[in-house]
Scaffold this motif. Structure first.
Motif, PDB file in Angstrom:
ATOM      1  N   ARG A   4      -0.296  -6.580   1.850  1.00 27.65           N
ATOM      2  CA  ARG A   4      -0.714  -5.923   3.083  1.00 27.65           C
ATOM      3  C   ARG A   4      -1.337  -4.566   2.752  1.00 27.65           C
ATOM      4  O   ARG A   4      -0.988  -3.936   1.759  1.00 27.65           O
ATOM      5  N   MET A   5      -2.207  -4.122   3.618  1.00 28.43           N
ATOM      6  CA  MET A   5      -2.847  -2.829   3.441  1.00 28.43           C
ATOM      7  C   MET A   5      -1.813  -1.705   3.492  1.00 28.43           C
ATOM      8  O   MET A   5      -1.950  -0.698   2.800  1.00 28.43           O
ATOM      9  N   GLU A   6      -0.763  -1.881   4.275  1.00 30.01           N
ATOM     10  CA  GLU A   6       0.292  -0.877   4.393  1.00 30.01           C
ATOM     11  C   GLU A   6       1.061  -0.699   3.084  1.00 30.01           C
ATOM     12  O   GLU A   6       1.725   0.305   2.881  1.00 30.01           O
ATOM     13  N   ASP A   7       1.000  -1.686   2.206  1.00 32.61           N
ATOM     14  CA  ASP A   7       1.652  -1.582   0.895  1.00 32.61           C
ATOM     15  C   ASP A   7       0.773  -0.860  -0.126  1.00 32.61           C
ATOM     16  O   ASP A   7       1.285  -0.228  -1.041  1.00 32.61           O
ATOM     17  N   ILE A   8      -0.520  -0.973   0.027  1.00 28.66           N
ATOM     18  CA  ILE A   8      -1.449  -0.420  -0.960  1.00 28.66           C
ATOM     19  C   ILE A   8      -1.843   1.024  -0.639  1.00 28.66           C
ATOM     20  O   ILE A   8      -1.950   1.858  -1.528  1.00 28.66           O
ATOM     21  N   GLN A   9      -2.022   1.326   0.632  1.00 28.13           N
ATOM     22  CA  GLN A   9      -2.515   2.649   1.020  1.00 28.13           C
ATOM     23  C   GLN A   9      -1.601   3.799   0.562  1.00 28.13           C
ATOM     24  O   GLN A   9      -2.119   4.826   0.111  1.00 28.13           O
ATOM     25  N   PRO A  10      -0.282   3.701   0.629  1.00 26.28           N
ATOM     26  CA  PRO A  10       0.550   4.813   0.126  1.00 26.28           C
ATOM     27  C   PRO A  10       0.374   5.082  -1.368  1.00 26.28           C
ATOM     28  O   PRO A  10       0.472   6.230  -1.805  1.00 26.28           O
ATOM     29  N   ILE A  11       0.079   4.047  -2.133  1.00 26.40           N
ATOM     30  CA  ILE A  11      -0.149   4.236  -3.563  1.00 26.40           C
ATOM     31  C   ILE A  11      -1.392   5.106  -3.785  1.00 26.40           C
ATOM     32  O   ILE A  11      -1.381   6.039  -4.594  1.00 26.40           O
ATOM     33  N   PHE A  12      -2.441   4.820  -3.031  1.00 24.71           N
ATOM     34  CA  PHE A  12      -3.651   5.636  -3.138  1.00 24.71           C
ATOM     35  C   PHE A  12      -3.414   7.054  -2.625  1.00 24.71           C
ATOM     36  O   PHE A  12      -3.962   8.015  -3.161  1.00 24.71           O
ATOM     37  N   TYR A  13      -2.604   7.182  -1.586  1.00 26.96           N
ATOM     38  CA  TYR A  13      -2.290   8.511  -1.044  1.00 26.96           C
ATOM     39  C   TYR A  13      -1.575   9.353  -2.092  1.00 26.96           C
ATOM     40  O   TYR A  13      -1.949  10.509  -2.346  1.00 26.96           O
ATOM     41  N   TYR A  14      -0.581   8.791  -2.732  1.00 30.42           N
ATOM     42  CA  TYR A  14       0.154   9.534  -3.755  1.00 30.42           C
ATOM     43  C   TYR A  14      -0.723   9.810  -4.980  1.00 30.42           C
ATOM     44  O   TYR A  14      -0.598  10.857  -5.622  1.00 30.42           O
ATOM     45  N   ALA A  15      -1.627   8.893  -5.278  1.00 33.01           N
ATOM     46  CA  ALA A  15      -2.544   9.118  -6.398  1.00 33.01           C
ATOM     47  C   ALA A  15      -3.464  10.304  -6.112  1.00 33.01           C
ATOM     48  O   ALA A  15      -3.715  11.129  -7.005  1.00 33.01           O
ATOM     49  N   THR A  16      -3.939  10.438  -4.883  1.00 35.43           N
ATOM     50  CA  THR A  16      -4.791  11.578  -4.554  1.00 35.43           C
ATOM     51  C   THR A  16      -3.993  12.883  -4.557  1.00 35.43           C
ATOM     52  O   THR A  16      -4.522  13.924  -4.941  1.00 35.43           O
TER      53      THR A  16
END
Length: 167
Positions: free
Chosen positions: A114-126
């Protein structure tokens, strides 16, 4: 003023150095005190110390001007990274994680992504990238980590605003 109140020149200079508390002043005061202790011509030492302090300030200004281009490169790199992540989260990943496609799900072994699983990973990466880039920018600017706080704040704030308001 302290000398007129009866304090020695050495004590007055030391208290001045403690009040101002900069590396350049401490160095200059120490040089003047040592010259007066050794019996040298204090006026000549003060002239040399003034020229030395002026040169140090000019070198610091030159270094800051030279490092400004590197700081700009760090900010451009951080914003390009953020833009790529934003584009991925806004257009590419939603089409890969949709229920009608099996591209990303097949690549991950058939599990549901799900997109909700992937988006936090990108948020923390930024956020991590913003902190790291800010630290490097601060060290480039002044040569110490204390000036990194403003760069870290700006980069993390921009990342937070991008994810909370735009995505």
């Amino acid at each position: 003023r302290q000398i007129s109140w009866g304090s020695s020149v050495e004590n007055a200079l030391n208290s001045f150095a403690k009040r101002v508390n900069t590396k350049l002043i401490r160095r200059t005061i120490l040089l003047i005190i040592e010259a007066s202790r050794s019996g040298g011509n204090v006026a000549d030492v003060i002239d040399v110390a003034a020229k030395d302090a002026r040169e140090i300030k000019m070198l610091e200004a030159e270094r800051k001007a030279n490092m400004a281009s590197y700081i700009v490169v760090i900010y451009v790199g951080a914003f390009v990274f953020l833009a790529i992540i934003a584009i991925l989260c806004a257009s590419f990943l939603p089409s890969m994680t949709g229920s009608s496609t099996t591209g990303l799900q097949g690549a991950l072994g058939g599990g549901s992504v799900r997109m909700e699983d992937i988006q936090p990973i990108f948020y923390y990466a930024t956020l991590v990238q913003g902190i790291g880039s800010g630290l490097v920018a601060g060290v480039f600017e002044d040569g110490n980590f204390s000036s990194s706080v403003k760069h870290v704040f700006v980069l993390v704030l921009v990342s937070w605003i991008t994810f909370k308001l735009l995505l």
